[in-house]
Write a protein that holds these residues in place. Structure first.
Motif, mmCIF file in Angstrom:
data_model
loop_
_atom_site.group_PDB
_atom_site.id
_atom_site.type_symbol
_atom_site.label_atom_id
_atom_site.label_comp_id
_atom_site.label_asym_id
_atom_site.label_seq_id
_atom_site.Cartn_x
_atom_site.Cartn_y
_atom_site.Cartn_z
ATOM 1 N N SER A 166 0.809 -1.223 0.000
ATOM 2 C CA SER A 166 0.000 0.000 0.000
ATOM 3 C C SER A 166 0.839 1.268 0.000
ATOM 4 C CB SER A 166 -0.939 -0.001 1.212
ATOM 5 O OG SER A 166 -1.923 -1.011 1.087
ATOM 6 N N ASN A 167 1.964 1.269 0.739
ATOM 7 C CA ASN A 167 2.785 2.479 0.777
ATOM 8 C C ASN A 167 3.373 2.782 -0.598
ATOM 9 O OD1 ASN A 167 4.430 0.181 0.976
ATOM 10 N ND2 ASN A 167 6.039 1.275 2.075
ATOM 11 N N ILE A 168 3.718 1.743 -1.355
ATOM 12 C CA ILE A 168 4.207 1.928 -2.721
ATOM 13 C C ILE A 168 3.074 2.404 -3.617
ATOM 14 C CG2 ILE A 168 5.196 0.769 -4.735
ATOM 15 C CD1 ILE A 168 6.663 -1.091 -2.792
ATOM 16 N N ALA A 169 1.888 1.837 -3.431
ATOM 17 C CA ALA A 169 0.737 2.230 -4.247
ATOM 18 C C ALA A 169 0.404 3.705 -4.055
ATOM 19 C CB ALA A 169 -0.466 1.368 -3.896
ATOM 20 N N LEU A 170 0.563 4.219 -2.844
ATOM 21 C CA LEU A 170 0.300 5.639 -2.592
ATOM 22 C C LEU A 170 1.236 6.525 -3.408
ATOM 23 C CD1 LEU A 170 -0.282 5.400 1.247
ATOM 24 C CD2 LEU A 170 -1.916 6.370 -0.366
ATOM 25 N N GLU A 171 2.500 6.136 -3.502
ATOM 26 C CA GLU A 171 3.459 6.898 -4.308
ATOM 27 C C GLU A 171 3.116 6.834 -5.788
ATOM 28 O OE1 GLU A 171 7.600 7.252 -3.946
ATOM 29 O OE2 GLU A 171 7.675 6.405 -1.929
ATOM 30 N N VAL A 172 2.803 5.631 -6.265
ATOM 31 C CA VAL A 172 2.465 5.473 -7.677
ATOM 32 C C VAL A 172 1.202 6.248 -8.019
ATOM 33 C CG1 VAL A 172 1.837 3.803 -9.480
ATOM 34 C CG2 VAL A 172 3.625 3.237 -7.820
ATOM 35 N N SER A 173 0.244 6.270 -7.086
ATOM 36 C CA SER A 173 -0.987 7.003 -7.310
ATOM 37 C C SER A 173 -0.713 8.498 -7.487
ATOM 38 C CB SER A 173 -1.952 6.784 -6.136
ATOM 39 O OG SER A 173 -3.138 7.515 -6.310
ATOM 40 N N GLN A 174 0.184 9.056 -6.681
ATOM 41 C CA GLN A 174 0.528 10.471 -6.817
ATOM 42 C C GLN A 174 1.239 10.745 -8.142
ATOM 43 O OE1 GLN A 174 -0.544 13.035 -4.828
ATOM 44 N NE2 GLN A 174 -1.744 11.302 -4.052
ATOM 45 N N LEU A 175 2.047 9.787 -8.572
ATOM 46 C CA LEU A 175 2.700 9.909 -9.876
ATOM 47 C C LEU A 175 1.665 9.898 -11.002
ATOM 48 C CD1 LEU A 175 5.715 9.887 -11.014
ATOM 49 C CD2 LEU A 175 5.262 7.488 -11.545
ATOM 50 N N ALA A 176 0.675 9.009 -10.888
ATOM 51 C CA ALA A 176 -0.388 8.950 -11.889
ATOM 52 C C ALA A 176 -1.168 10.259 -11.940
ATOM 53 C CB ALA A 176 -1.321 7.782 -11.583
ATOM 54 N N LYS A 177 -1.414 10.831 -10.781
ATOM 55 C CA LYS A 177 -2.120 12.118 -10.720
ATOM 56 C C LYS A 177 -1.295 13.218 -11.379
ATOM 57 C CE LYS A 177 -4.079 15.377 -7.343
ATOM 58 N NZ LYS A 177 -4.252 15.637 -5.885
ATOM 59 N N GLN A 178 -0.006 13.225 -11.085
ATOM 60 C CA GLN A 178 0.881 14.254 -11.634
ATOM 61 C C GLN A 178 0.921 14.207 -13.160
ATOM 62 O OE1 GLN A 178 4.896 13.977 -10.144
ATOM 63 N NE2 GLN A 178 5.724 15.392 -11.675
ATOM 64 N N TYR A 179 1.028 12.990 -13.717
ATOM 65 C CA TYR A 179 1.176 12.840 -15.165
ATOM 66 C C TYR A 179 -0.147 12.542 -15.868
ATOM 67 C CZ TYR A 179 6.218 12.929 -14.501
ATOM 68 O OH TYR A 179 7.498 13.305 -14.183
ATOM 69 N N GLN A 180 -1.242 12.484 -15.094
ATOM 70 C CA GLN A 180 -2.574 12.221 -15.651
ATOM 71 C C GLN A 180 -2.577 10.956 -16.516
ATOM 72 O OE1 GLN A 180 -4.228 15.770 -17.444
ATOM 73 N NE2 GLN A 180 -4.363 16.795 -15.467
ATOM 74 N N ILE A 181 -2.207 9.863 -15.853
ATOM 75 C CA ILE A 181 -2.192 8.545 -16.471
ATOM 76 C C ILE A 181 -2.997 7.605 -15.591
ATOM 77 C CG2 ILE A 181 0.018 8.013 -15.354
ATOM 78 C CD1 ILE A 181 0.669 6.177 -17.676
ATOM 79 N N LEU A 182 -3.796 6.741 -16.180
ATOM 80 C CA LEU A 182 -4.624 5.817 -15.413
ATOM 81 C C LEU A 182 -3.772 4.877 -14.577
ATOM 82 C CD1 LEU A 182 -7.477 4.646 -17.834
ATOM 83 C CD2 LEU A 182 -7.758 5.844 -15.663
ATOM 84 N N PHE A 183 -4.147 4.697 -13.324
ATOM 85 C CA PHE A 183 -3.525 3.700 -12.456
ATOM 86 C C PHE A 183 -4.632 2.806 -11.924
ATOM 87 C CE2 PHE A 183 -1.433 3.031 -8.014
ATOM 88 C CZ PHE A 183 -1.088 1.732 -8.364
ATOM 89 N N LEU A 184 -4.610 1.544 -12.339
ATOM 90 C CA LEU A 184 -5.584 0.551 -11.884
ATOM 91 C C LEU A 184 -4.925 -0.253 -10.774
ATOM 92 C CD1 LEU A 184 -7.121 -0.602 -15.299
ATOM 93 C CD2 LEU A 184 -7.754 1.333 -13.822
ATOM 94 N N GLY A 185 -5.226 0.112 -9.527
ATOM 95 C CA GLY A 185 -4.609 -0.533 -8.378
ATOM 96 C C GLY A 185 -5.159 -1.931 -8.181
ATOM 97 N N ALA A 186 -4.266 -2.908 -8.031
ATOM 98 C CA ALA A 186 -4.690 -4.302 -7.867
ATOM 99 C C ALA A 186 -3.662 -5.046 -7.041
ATOM 100 C CB ALA A 186 -4.855 -4.974 -9.229
ATOM 101 N N GLY A 187 -4.027 -5.366 -5.787
ATOM 102 C CA GLY A 187 -3.147 -6.131 -4.928
ATOM 103 C C GLY A 187 -2.965 -5.527 -3.549
ATOM 104 N N HIS A 188 -3.177 -4.213 -3.406
ATOM 105 C CA HIS A 188 -2.983 -3.565 -2.108
ATOM 106 C C HIS A 188 -4.321 -3.329 -1.420
ATOM 107 C CE1 HIS A 188 -2.816 -0.691 -5.505
ATOM 108 N NE2 HIS A 188 -3.657 0.029 -4.773
ATOM 109 N N SER A 189 -4.255 -2.982 -0.113
ATOM 110 C CA SER A 189 -5.471 -2.950 0.704
ATOM 111 C C SER A 189 -5.832 -1.594 1.281
ATOM 112 C CB SER A 189 -5.341 -3.944 1.884
ATOM 113 O OG SER A 189 -5.436 -5.268 1.438
ATOM 114 N N SER A 190 -4.950 -0.621 1.224
ATOM 115 C CA SER A 190 -5.229 0.646 1.896
ATOM 116 C C SER A 190 -6.446 1.341 1.305
ATOM 117 C CB SER A 190 -4.015 1.576 1.787
ATOM 118 O OG SER A 190 -4.320 2.831 2.359
ATOM 119 N N ALA A 191 -7.328 1.818 2.195
ATOM 120 C CA ALA A 191 -8.500 2.579 1.755
ATOM 121 C C ALA A 191 -8.184 4.052 1.532
ATOM 122 C CB ALA A 191 -9.619 2.448 2.790
ATOM 123 N N ARG A 192 -6.986 4.493 1.933
ATOM 124 C CA ARG A 192 -6.632 5.905 1.772
ATOM 125 C C ARG A 192 -6.675 6.338 0.313
ATOM 126 N NH1 ARG A 192 -1.024 7.324 4.188
ATOM 127 N NH2 ARG A 192 -1.488 9.250 3.030
#
Length: 408
Positions: free
Chosen positions: A110-136
């Protein structure tokens, strides 16, 4: 975007060294044939390699199914080895963006997914999260480019609260204790559980809360404290190897004979069941994001059989999380007004998709507000069985809960 293929055969191109200097597995069609490219991040080596290896098998299965159909999207997938390391994962995600992939996917931690999610937001690229559990990622960190494609910790805890409510008249339980890992995931499990118990007007008394250190393997002190004054229900927030270690020690100490042990997030996955064998007693209440023997539908049986034929083993829940990514992309492509990345993005909110883990008559769907997939959560009790070696216990006596955002 769409390009015509001369062949719909799945191409497994194999291992290569990319410009990012990371080993990759490439699946699907050639670059020239692809309607879009997906960059997935999973551990392929190291202690968590099983998760990534299962994801690769499931991705290949889904692509083979998709490419066999007429007018289906033609997809090329890169799977890079994160080794479960945060800095390496950030490098890989940045490399995928620079490489020009159209969609990011995966991530177990989940901590890695949070970083990747911010990267996706920055570059406006779809991130389909699959495998982590954080609800944040679908709450305070929510944004337009992230979609979560497996039940998260808040959903499993909510289903667990409904289960405890439903069995209360039979078990006549009153007191609860909690034990979990001392980082965000472990605290989130317990906080969500208490919130849901309160929302469903369940009366309970808290005896103890215990948080083990990250990487801790000796649980004797916690077990001794729990044995000294056992709660009616012991709620666990540990997962995978940590849960296996705790259950081994708890079973041998007699703790599981003195309390009703429950784990509602990933404890009922095949990984835990296969590692414990006969050590795991009957009567332990567990759940998971997907199950080898539930639901008993044609689609789930076919999925499990196809995976087993390829690997000679049963899949972990990470496999179906990865499989879901491809099936969601396929469904979005068919439902999109425009066969383009813009069309895909617009089709995802509210999208319905049939998955192996869906019980008869239900389709998983993506909540248009939170971008969270909404699925059933099945909770079962361990029973002795044959036919699932090396597991000798599987779950039965199911309680299956539909997705819920409000008390039912």
């Amino acid at each position: 975007m769409s390009k015509r293929l001369t062949s719909l055969t799945l191409l497994v191109i194999g291992l290569l060294v990319s410009t990012m200097a990371h080993s990759q597995i490439v699946l699907g069609v050639s670059k020239q044939q692809a309607d879009f490219e997906v960059g997935c991040m999973y551990p392929l080596t190291g202690p968590s390699a099983l998760w990534g290896n299962d994801a690769v098998v499931a991705l290949a299965m889904a692509l083979e199914e998709i490419h066999a159909l007429p007018d289906s999207p033609k997809i090329r997938v890169y799977v890079a080895d994160t080794m479960g390391k945060q800095f390496r994962s950030r490098e890989i995600a940045t490399g995928f963006v620079n490489q020009g992939v159209d969609v990011l996917c995966g991530v177990v931690n989940s901590n890695i997914a949070l970083e990747v999610s911010q990267l996706a937001k920055q570059y406006q690229i779809l991130f389909l999260g699959a495998g982590h559990s954080s609800a944040r990622l679908t709450e305070d960190e929510r944004h337009a480019w992230y979609f979560h494609l497996n039940n998260d910790a808040s959903q499993s805890s909510d289903a667990g609260a409904r289960y405890l409510r439903d069995v209360k008249p039979t078990l006549e339980w009153q007191t609860v204790s909690y034990i979990g890992p001392d980082y965000e995931y472990g605290h989130q499990i317990w906080q969500t559980m208490m919130t849901s118990l309160d929302a469903y007007n369940v009366e309970y008394q808290i005896k103890d809360e215990f948080y083990s250190l990250l990487g801790e393997t000796d649980y004797r002190l916690y077990i001794e404290a729990l044995l000294a004054d056992p709660p009616d229900v012991l709620i666990s927030g540990h997962w995978t190897r940590d849960l296996v270690s705790f259950l081994e020690q708890a079973a041998r100490s007699g703790l599981l004979d003195n309390t009703h042990f429950v784990n509602f997030d990933t404890g009922g996955g095949y990984f835990v069941l296969s590692r414990l064998g006969d050590i795991l007693p009957e009567g332990v209440v567990l759940s998971g994001r997907s199950h080898v023997n539930w639901p008993d539908t044609k689609q789930n049986r076919a999925y499990i059989e196809a995976f087993f034929q390829r690997t000679k083993r049963f899949p972990t829940f990470i496999a179906q999380d990865a499989y879901t990514v491809m099936k969601v992309l396929e469904a979005a492509w068919y439902q999109a007004d425009r066969k383009s990345l813009v069309g895909l993005h617009q089709a995802l909110p509210g999208l319905k998709v049939s998955l192996p883990e869906d019980p008869q008559g239900f389709q998983s769907y993506i909540d248009p507000v939170t971008h969270k997939i909404m699925q059933y959560q099945a909770i079962g009790t361990t029973q002795q069985v044959d036919g699932f070696f090396p597991a000798t216990r599987m779950l039965g006596d199911w309680y299956a809960y539909p997705p819920s955002s409000l008390p039912d």
